[in-house]
Design an enzyme around this catalytic site. Structure first.
Site, PDB file in Angstrom:
ATOM      1  CG  ASP A  94      -0.355  -0.023   2.523  1.00 38.66           C
ATOM      2  OD1 ASP A  94       0.864   0.162   2.607  1.00 38.66           O
ATOM      3  OD2 ASP A  94      -1.082  -0.217   3.516  1.00 38.66           O
ATOM      4  CB  SER A  95       0.278   4.549  -1.439  1.00 40.92           C
ATOM      5  OG  SER A  95      -0.752   5.100  -0.635  1.00 40.92           O
ATOM      6  N   GLY A  96       1.113   3.988   1.778  1.00 38.38           N
ATOM      7  CA  GLY A  96       1.474   4.740   2.974  1.00 38.38           C
ATOM      8  C   GLY A  96       0.484   5.828   3.317  1.00 38.38           C
ATOM      9  CD  GLN A 191     -10.298   7.074  -0.589  1.00 36.47           C
ATOM     10  OE1 GLN A 191     -11.347   7.019   0.059  1.00 36.47           O
ATOM     11  NE2 GLN A 191      -9.187   6.496  -0.163  1.00 36.47           N
ATOM     12  N   GLY A 218     -11.390   4.103   1.646  1.00 39.31           N
ATOM     13  CA  GLY A 218     -12.274   4.935   2.447  1.00 39.31           C
ATOM     14  C   GLY A 218     -13.456   4.213   3.043  1.00 39.31           C
ATOM     15  CG  ASP A 268      -5.535  -5.090   3.162  1.00 35.33           C
ATOM     16  OD1 ASP A 268      -4.920  -4.667   4.162  1.00 35.33           O
ATOM     17  OD2 ASP A 268      -6.279  -4.357   2.468  1.00 35.33           O
ATOM     18  CB  CYS A 306     -10.289 -25.560  12.650  1.00 32.19           C
ATOM     19  SG  CYS A 306      -8.829 -24.779  11.921  1.00 32.19           S
ATOM     20  CB  CYS A 308      -5.316 -24.720  11.416  1.00 36.23           C
ATOM     21  SG  CYS A 308      -5.512 -24.249  13.155  1.00 36.23           S
ATOM     22  CB  CYS A 311      -7.491 -26.835  15.439  1.00 34.03           C
ATOM     23  SG  CYS A 311      -8.191 -25.175  15.650  1.00 34.03           S
ATOM     24  CG  HIS A 337      -7.587 -20.852  14.740  1.00 31.01           C
ATOM     25  ND1 HIS A 337      -8.150 -22.051  14.344  1.00 31.01           N
ATOM     26  CD2 HIS A 337      -8.625 -19.993  14.929  1.00 31.01           C
ATOM     27  CE1 HIS A 337      -9.461 -21.926  14.300  1.00 31.01           C
ATOM     28  NE2 HIS A 337      -9.776 -20.694  14.658  1.00 31.01           N
TER      29      HIS A 337
END
Length: 379
Positions: A94-96, A191, A218, A268, A306, A308, A311, A337
């Site tokens: 990401d751009s910051g 935006q 946004g 994300d 689960c 994983c 677990c 997890h």
């Protein structure tokens, strides 16, 4: 050929959600996809090998933090971010912009860029579209983000209009400053907050610049879920069907499903690792806080449904003990997890799209997770 391309596989007949593949210089990943966040060139407490083991196809790192330490020059000297952190799959940076507006107490927005203070030592800093491109070109990420303003919620129409217009001008400057279009794709960020007219204007401006992909920014900044979903409903149709769509900063299970239904391909969020550090788990039966006293003698897994690593091998009682004792291994297990849970959820979403039943899957998941109950606890 563009550095980033989107291959459409199928549209869910029940919901209109998209199944696809994003192709990058460091490999391809299926969408809809969740990207674990490795802010400082590491997903907190996780190794790259563990991320691959749980099925992460792409991760995110942060321009602002890596610029401050260790410095983009050092990462460039190391051979780029992939070599620096030993990750050979796609990376998005990401751009910051979000960090500039969320971490700094002092900031002054000008047409040229943003003056602000270092969030750790208070020194004066300046970030512009050109500087954001310079840093990301040095990092060598597969997908770069344009430098934008992330306005607060709520904001007035007048403030948001000026912000959108500035973000569009900055996007054009980012394209001109981007030095590696052949092996790094640059996404524009739409935006406009909750205002449909401004979202339309932002999308029109950015689509005219022909970015290889588009983010929706946004949102998930404090607005109610219904406001976010409505904004997605009128924003995603404005974006090209042949390019990926990325909803920034979203990672709760309900929002991942609702976002996919509204045409989003990429997500994300720091949520899974952030809440893991406090002993909060995402499970197939809902939110679980393993620090609670009732798990002191519970020798079952975090989630009985689960498979994983955490677990399969450790109990709630043991993990509760580790978290309460501030042991790093406990945080590693809860982080593993939660990330596994979300990556598995995305697999289930993709399967549901493939079988034209994402709407049914949503109802089943919400019922099992408890989202349909009065006063249901979210994250």
């Amino acid at each position: 050929m563009a550095a980033i391309t989107y291959e459409h596989i199928k549209t869910c007949k029940q919901t209109g959600a998209r199944l696809g593949i994003v192709h990058t210089p460091h490999g391809s990943f299926e969408t809809p996809a969740f990207m674990p966040v490795g802010t400082q060139a590491t997903v907190k407490t996780m190794s790259p090998e563990e991320l691959k083991e749980m099925g992460a196809g792409i991760i995110l790192s942060n321009t602002y933090h890596l610029w401050l330490r260790p410095g983009h020059d050092i990462i460039k000297e190391a051979g780029g971010l992939h070599k620096f952190m030993n990750w050979d799959r796609p990376i998005l940076t990401d751009s910051g912009g979000f960090q500039v507006f969320s971490l700094s107490d002092f900031r002054k927005i000008e047409e040229e860029g943003v003056h602000f203070r270092h969030h750790l030592n208070g020194s004066k800093l300046f970030l512009s579209p050109e500087k954001a491109m310079e840093i990301q070109n040095a990092l060598g990420s597969d997908i770069m983000m344009a430098f934008d303003e992330c306005p607060p919620y709520p904001a007035t129409y007048e403030y948001m209009k000026a912000s959108v217009e500035r973000t569009s001008r900055w996007a054009e400057r980012c394209l001109k400053a981007h030095a590696r279009p052949e092996d790094q794709g640059l996404f524009g960020i739409v935006q406009g907050g909750e205002f449909e007219e401004l979202r339309k204007q932002s999308a029109k401006d950015l689509v005219s610049l022909d970015f290889p992909g588009y983010a929706i920014g946004g949102l998930s900044v404090g607005e109610p879920k219904d406001v976010m979903n409505r904004a997605l409903e009128f924003t995603t149709p404005l974006l090209p069907e042949n390019k990926p769509r990325y909803l920034m900063g979203v990672g709760s299970p309900d929002s991942l499903i609702d976002g996919a239904i509204r045409g989003v391909d990429m997500f994300d969020c720091v949520l899974p690792t952030r809440i893991a550090r406090n002993g909060t788990l995402m499970t197939s039966e809902g939110r679980l806080v393993v620090k609670n006293a009732k798990y002191e003698r519970d020798f079952g897994p975090l989630d009985p449904n689960c498979d994983c690593y955490a677990c399969k091998n450790y109990s709630r009682a043991y993990i509760r003990h580790l978290i309460r004792a501030n042991e790093t291994f406990g945080i590693r297990l809860t982080s593993y997890h939660n990330l596994h849970f979300l990556l598995r959820l995305m697999e289930q979403i993709r399967d549901a799209i493939r079988n034209d039943r994402l709407g049914d899957f949503r109802e089943e998941f919400f019922e099992q997770y408890g989202f349909n109950k009065p006063n249901a606890k979210n994250f």
